[in-house]
Scaffold this motif. Structure first.
Motif, mmCIF file in Angstrom:
data_model
loop_
_atom_site.group_PDB
_atom_site.id
_atom_site.type_symbol
_atom_site.label_atom_id
_atom_site.label_comp_id
_atom_site.label_asym_id
_atom_site.label_seq_id
_atom_site.Cartn_x
_atom_site.Cartn_y
_atom_site.Cartn_z
ATOM 1 N N GLY A 44 -45.854 24.854 -11.143
ATOM 2 C CA GLY A 44 -45.917 24.845 -9.682
ATOM 3 C C GLY A 44 -46.576 26.084 -9.151
ATOM 4 O O GLY A 44 -47.648 26.494 -9.581
ATOM 5 N N CYS A 350 -45.936 6.416 -14.187
ATOM 6 C CA CYS A 350 -46.994 7.310 -13.696
ATOM 7 C C CYS A 350 -48.143 7.467 -14.674
ATOM 8 O O CYS A 350 -48.625 8.580 -14.915
ATOM 9 C CB CYS A 350 -46.432 8.694 -13.352
ATOM 10 S SG CYS A 350 -45.030 8.678 -12.224
ATOM 11 N N GLY A 354 -49.761 10.458 -11.662
ATOM 12 C CA GLY A 354 -48.856 10.872 -10.600
ATOM 13 C C GLY A 354 -47.606 11.579 -11.071
ATOM 14 O O GLY A 354 -46.793 12.030 -10.256
ATOM 15 N N ALA A 356 -47.182 14.426 -12.244
ATOM 16 C CA ALA A 356 -47.138 15.844 -11.871
ATOM 17 C C ALA A 356 -46.320 16.080 -10.616
ATOM 18 O O ALA A 356 -45.752 17.160 -10.425
ATOM 19 C CB ALA A 356 -48.556 16.387 -11.699
ATOM 20 N N THR A 357 -46.236 15.073 -9.755
ATOM 21 C CA THR A 357 -45.489 15.227 -8.498
ATOM 22 C C THR A 357 -44.206 14.387 -8.476
ATOM 23 O O THR A 357 -43.540 14.315 -7.447
ATOM 24 C CB THR A 357 -46.377 14.825 -7.304
ATOM 25 O OG1 THR A 357 -46.776 13.445 -7.454
ATOM 26 C CG2 THR A 357 -47.628 15.689 -7.232
ATOM 27 N N ASP A 360 -41.068 16.235 -7.238
ATOM 28 C CA ASP A 360 -41.149 17.051 -6.027
ATOM 29 C C ASP A 360 -39.992 16.767 -5.068
ATOM 30 O O ASP A 360 -39.371 17.694 -4.518
ATOM 31 C CB ASP A 360 -42.483 16.821 -5.311
ATOM 32 C CG ASP A 360 -43.644 17.490 -6.026
ATOM 33 O OD1 ASP A 360 -43.400 18.168 -7.049
ATOM 34 O OD2 ASP A 360 -44.793 17.320 -5.571
ATOM 35 N N GLU A 361 -39.695 15.493 -4.839
ATOM 36 C CA GLU A 361 -38.616 15.144 -3.922
ATOM 37 C C GLU A 361 -37.283 15.687 -4.418
ATOM 38 O O GLU A 361 -36.477 16.233 -3.639
ATOM 39 C CB GLU A 361 -38.532 13.620 -3.756
ATOM 40 C CG GLU A 361 -37.419 13.163 -2.810
ATOM 41 C CD GLU A 361 -37.293 11.649 -2.738
ATOM 42 O OE1 GLU A 361 -36.235 11.169 -2.260
ATOM 43 O OE2 GLU A 361 -38.231 10.942 -3.155
#
Length: 452
Positions: A44, A350, A354, A356-357, A360-361
């Motif tokens: 990050g 993914c 996707g 990689a994120t 995040d949530e």
């Protein structure tokens, strides 16, 4: 969790090798430490300074040193405890950790949640409690979910799971705000490229299927495939060695079934980290293992077997619409399934990059809660099951972990303030060995006799 000069302190309580893997890697993902080695590293926006302490819940599936080594996730400390020992340690210093990950079977999560609620009372300055599932949720959806209710964060491994989880909680009038979409934490590895020789891997499961005839059939078909395709490497990927336990009991290990069989030279049994096995896999075959999702994430051709039908009891119904369903006859003839992109996207796999994120949530949610905890603003843990909502169910779940109906340790429960002596350690070892012998040798014989 926010990046700062302060070390993020995480504890993981796990009851099997696979749940330790899920819990430890989930802790790493939540902290932004994305690599597959030791906890820490960078990800990050900056370095993630994390201390990970592991606690292994003593029981039938407590992982052996070999299993822990195969998982390959290192911790700063790791020791075996009972539920009461763990709870007493959390009570002594409720500020010792920022985050607590419960990587347990549903009943274990519920017991620890009630135990923590009793130990911490209404204190708002406490760890953020996170839980979830180690893989595909294909059975006992309502039961397992309600046993996990009460954690601050209940992780869903996919968009589909997040929708289902919220529907269950809202349907019984329980708070669904804890449900947070993420993904399986152990996905990764290099994208698939064809290899020589072409390698077929069957990912075995401890209890799917569980009947001797069905397991013998799968083994015979795998060996037959090796004979039909002598130019291929055919590998049987095993989860554990006889005497070891995983998340599920394995009464009929394939190692025993293969004894005495005449197998071709291109057929082998293998152990090891699933990611390393996938590095050399051209076709992953399984009944319903989570390994299928690991393979799909890397775009490895994947087949979910239909030989015993598409049935909830086997879990392969989860893959309806995936494009991966196939039989051994089709695979013998050279068929290679093509996954459906829309289905794959809803499973948190993914494969399009996707991943990689994907966390995040969950990171944002945990960061918000740890900030509130630092200010003493977290509410008390409040599971849906209480002595009012489930008076005929909850006490039994708590009693299995030596807890009373109020979550307090029962009289005579193991103490956490002393290490077990040599005699106690010997008795524990003998008892565990006797239990495993009973599960793997005696119980199957009794069941067969009952079927006569």
């Amino acid at each position: 969790m926010p990046v700062s000069n302060k070390t993020t302190r995480v504890a993981v309580l796990a009851d099997s090798d696979t749940r330790w893997k899920w819990g430890a890697l989930t802790a790493r993902r939540l902290a932004g430490a994305e690599g597959e080695g030791a906890v820490g590293g960078s990800a990050g926006d900056g370095p993630a300074d994390v201390r990970l302490d592991g606690y292994l819940l003593r029981g039938r599936a407590t992982p052996t040193p070999r299993q822990l080594d195969e998982v390959g996730v290192r911790a700063d400390s790791l020791r075996e405890v009972t539920a009461v020992e763990f709870l007493k340690e959390m009570e002594r210093d409720r500020t010792a950790y920022d985050v607590l990950v419960l990587a347990l079977v549903g009943g274990g999560v519920q017991a620890v949640l009630h135990g923590l609620a009793h130990a911490w009372g209404g204190a708002g300055h406490r760890p953020v409690v996170v839980t979830g599932y180690v893989g595909v949720v294909y059975e006992k959806l309502a039961d397992g979910l309600l046993l996990r209710h009460g954690a601050d964060v209940v992780l869903a491994n996919s968009r589909q799971d997040a929708e289902r989880f919220r529907a269950v909680y809202e349907g019984v009038g329980a708070d669904a705000s804890s449900v947070t979409e993420a993904a399986l934490p152990f996905l990764g590895g290099a994208p698939y490229t064809p290899r020589d020789p072409y390698t077929v891997v069957f990912a075995a499961q401890p209890s799917v299927p569980d009947k001797r005839a069905e397991r013998a059939y799968l083994l015979e078909r795998l060996v037959r495939h090796a004979r039909r395709h002598p130019e291929r490497e055919v590998l049987l990927k095993l989860r554990s060695k006889p005497g070891e336990h995983t998340t599920h009991i394995e009464e009929l290990p394939y190692q025993k079934l293969v004894r005495g069989m005449d197998t071709p030279p291109n057929f082998r049994l293998v152990y090891g980290h699933m990611g390393e096995v996938l590095d050399r896999t051209d076709l992953l075959v399984t009944v319903s293992s989570t390994a299928a999702l690991e393979a799909l994430h890397r775009r490895v051709p994947t087949a979910v077997l239909t030989d015993f039908g598409i049935r909830e009891v086997h879990g392969n119904h989860h893959f309806i619409g995936s494009g991966c369903l196939a039989s051994w006859d089709q695979l013998d003839a050279g068929y290679s399934p093509e996954p459906d992109p829309a289905w794959v996207a809803r499973q948190g796999v993914c494969a399009d990059g996707g991943y990689a994120t994907a966390f995040d949530e969950a990171r944002d949610r945990v960061a918000e809660l740890t900030g509130r905890a630092a200010a003493g603003g977290l509410p008390p843990l409040a599971p849906y099951y209480t002595r009012t909502t489930a008076p005929g169910y909850l006490p039994g779940i708590l009693a299995r972990h030596h807890l009373g109906p109020d979550g307090a340790p029962l009289p005579g429960a193991p103490a956490a303030d002393r290490e077990p002596g040599p005699v106690r350690q010997a008795v524990r070892s003998a008892a565990r060995g006797a239990y495993r012998h009973g599960v793997q040798r005696v119980a199957p014989v009794i069941r067969r006799m009952g079927e006569l």
